[in-house]
Design an enzyme around this catalytic site. Structure first.
Site: not given
Ligand code: PXP
Length: 254
Positions: A11, A14, A47, A49, A53, A74, A105, A155, A196
């Protein structure tokens, strides 16, 4: 759906968070996605949003066209996001709950309670050939609702597990819930993913669950990359700064 190979989705949200701090183009999430591809990721997750952001609409466009890996989008179950998904046709969509004030989330989607509202999303995404995943707590009721909705994938939210202390009874308990949910997902014929909050300290027991076939990891990887790369980058800047001055003869009287 037990598999020896565990897919890793990276992901890159960030990277966009840091970019947006200055409002320019650097660091570029597409570049990060290409690095993820080179490093052995099996997919890229972003993701989009409601408040944009981090990831922007333009990022989705660039990611969709600029990488060979499957894109996992996402998003919240809103008409605006559905329209974007149907326009870009990512390989997969993971529906997540989204509260405006949350930092990330928080908790899984309550598929059971929102069954009727989610039904048209499942139908339209499925009809468009997008693989639908639902981000849920490791809870049998949610898995059964996901199955009834016709989602091929769930998930499991690993956030609660990751927030517990290593070696604590709370960690054992939350891991056990995930193990049981992953086994139940298998019984229901659902493909099971997890994610997550995962990092080096938390990933192994989750990665060892045989019925989980994909992990999605973001925040830790991007954060840790700072420490994996900062020394090299500062050294390069030091070299560049030094070499820019190498030919200058300093005249103190000037
Ligand atoms: N899976 C889902 C569905 C999420 O919403 C997120 C965060 O955007 C992640 C995985 C990844 O989480 P993290 O950034 O904490 O590794």
């Amino acid at each position: 759906m037990t598999s020896q190979y565990l897919r890793l989705g990276v992901n890159i949200d960030h990277v966009a968070t840091i970019r947006n701090a200055r409002g320019g183009l650097h660091p570029d999430p597409l570049r990060a996605a290409k690095i993820a591809e080179k490093a052995g990721a099996d997919g890229v997750t972003a993701h989009l949003r409601e408040d944009r952001r981090h990831i922007s609409d333009r990022d989705i466009d660039l990611l969709r066209n600029g990488i060979d890996l499957p894109l996992n989008l996402e998003m919240a179950a809103t008409d605006e996001m559905l329209e974007i998904a149907l326009k870009h046709l990512p390989a997969a969509v993971c529906l997540v709950p989204e509260n405006r004030e949350e930092r990330t989330t928080e908790g899984g989607l309550n598929v059971d309670k929102n069954f009727n509202r989610l039904t048209p999303f499942a139908e339209q995404l499925g009809a468009a050939g997008i693989r639908l995943s639902l981000f849920v707590e490791p809870d049998q009721v949610q898995l059964e609702a996901a199955k009834a909705l016709g989602a091929p994938v769930v998930e499991l939210h690993t956030g609660t597990y990751c927030n517990t202390q290593l070696g604590s009874p709370e960690r054992e308990k939350s891991l056990d819930k995930i193990v049981k949910a992953a086994a139940h997902a298998e019984r229901l014929g659902l493909e099971c993913h997890a994610g997550h909050g995962l990092g080096f300290e938390t990933v192994e027991p989750i990665a060892a669950i045989p019925t989980i076939v994909e992990l999605n990891i973001g925040h830790f990887l991007i954060g840790e990359a700072i420490f994996g790369g900062l020394e090299n980058i500062i050294s390069r800047m030091r070299t560049l700064v030094n070499s820019s001055r190498a030919d200058i003869v300093y005249d103190s009287s000037a």
